[in-house]
Design a protein around this motif. Structure first.
Motif: not given
Length: 296
Positions: A188-190, A192-196, A214-218, A270-274
């Motif tokens: 899943r990703y946020t 930020k261009v389309s705010d979706s 992206y929610d991504h740790s790999r 990164a560690n960002a947003l949520d």
């Protein structure tokens, strides 16, 4: 403005020297049989990394400003202790104050074919924006050799800290319109261009302005057939991966990007947003990026 004559240094091993970089800013230069690299003291900013036998891996803007307090465009900026304008969009300085503060080179050593540089930062000695916690400290260990390893440790002060962070890596590519990023499918990703909120389907191929968290740790891998190589980005202590390129119209608004935008893609540990990090009093957190280059 800090000049090379004003910099206090530890003992430097062979192949490591303090140089006057662009704009007169002091930088640590590494030149050994294994690697060529450069790190500016302002922002502990890695601007160059080329393992032996490889062309430059990092993209650096040919029109970047090199001046005290001005963020360098390209390389690996340190974004902390917040990302972008902050989670609530109210921070006074984009991407935090780590990337323009002057760091201290605490130690430098050889480890086989690698060079290990350790930088430190104290909020008490930096120009921290008013109202932001200044009792924050950090250590940044930069290991350059066949791989580039970046380990950022941030330690909260007595009041604790809610923070975001990113190693904003700009990778040099033959043409961003022809690369793909592997390892993000199903995440899943946020946008930020389309705010979706979206879920990545298959490999990512950039086809326009891209700004995704992206929610991504790999592991994520930039595949660049035009240059005949893969750039593999592994990480620890990171739950976000950011992919960014401004594309033509947005790049034209930036004097330090302009028509050079096809030459890079940012894939950021990164560690960002949520995935912000909550630190208790005097608690440390470490985030590590390890980059290697492979031939196709």
């Amino acid at each position: 403005m800090t000049h090379t004559d004003d910099v206090q240094l530890p003992e430097l091993p062979d192949g490591v020297s303090l140089v006057e970089g662009e704009g007169g800013l002091p930088a640590v230069a590494v030149h050994t049989d294994s690697v060529v690299a450069q790190v500016y003291l302002q922002g502990a900013h890695v601007t160059s990394w080329a393992p032996a036998g490889a062309t430059e891996v990092l993209w650096l803007s040919p029109t970047s400003s090199f001046a005290p307090g001005k963020a360098i465009r390209g390389g690996v900026p340190l974004c902390a202790p917040w990302f972008g304008p902050g989670r609530d969009g109210d921070k006074p300085v984009a991407h935090g104050w780590f990337r323009t503060a002057t760091w201290r080179l605490a130690s430098a050593r050889r480890d086989g074919g690698d060079v290990v540089l350790r930088f430190t930062l104290s909020g008490a000695d930096a120009q921290v924006p008013a109202g932001e916690p200044s009792n924050v400290s950090a250590e940044y260990v930069v290991r350059v050799g066949r791989e580039l390893e970046l380990a950022l440790t941030i330690t909260a002060g007595v009041d604790g800290l809610l923070m975001e962070e990113a190693l904003h890596s700009y990778f040099a590519v033959s043409d961003v319109r022809g690369v793909r990023v592997e390892g993000l499918a199903g995440h899943r990703y946020t946008d930020k261009v389309s705010d979706s909120q979206e879920v990545q389907s298959g490999d990512l191929r950039l086809a326009g302005r891209t700004d995704r968290v992206y929610d991504h740790s790999r592991v994520a891998t930039v595949v660049d057939e035009g240059s005949g190589r893969r750039i593999v980005v592994a990480k620890e202590g990171s739950d976000s991966t950011v992919v960014w390129n401004p594309w033509e119209a947005k790049a034209a608004e930036s004097a330090d990007i302009g028509d050079a935008w096809p030459g890079f893609v940012c894939v950021e540990v990164a560690n960002a947003l949520d995935h912000y990090v909550v630190l208790g009093p005097e608690m440390p957190h470490t985030m590590v990026a390890t980059v290697r280059v492979e031939s196709l």
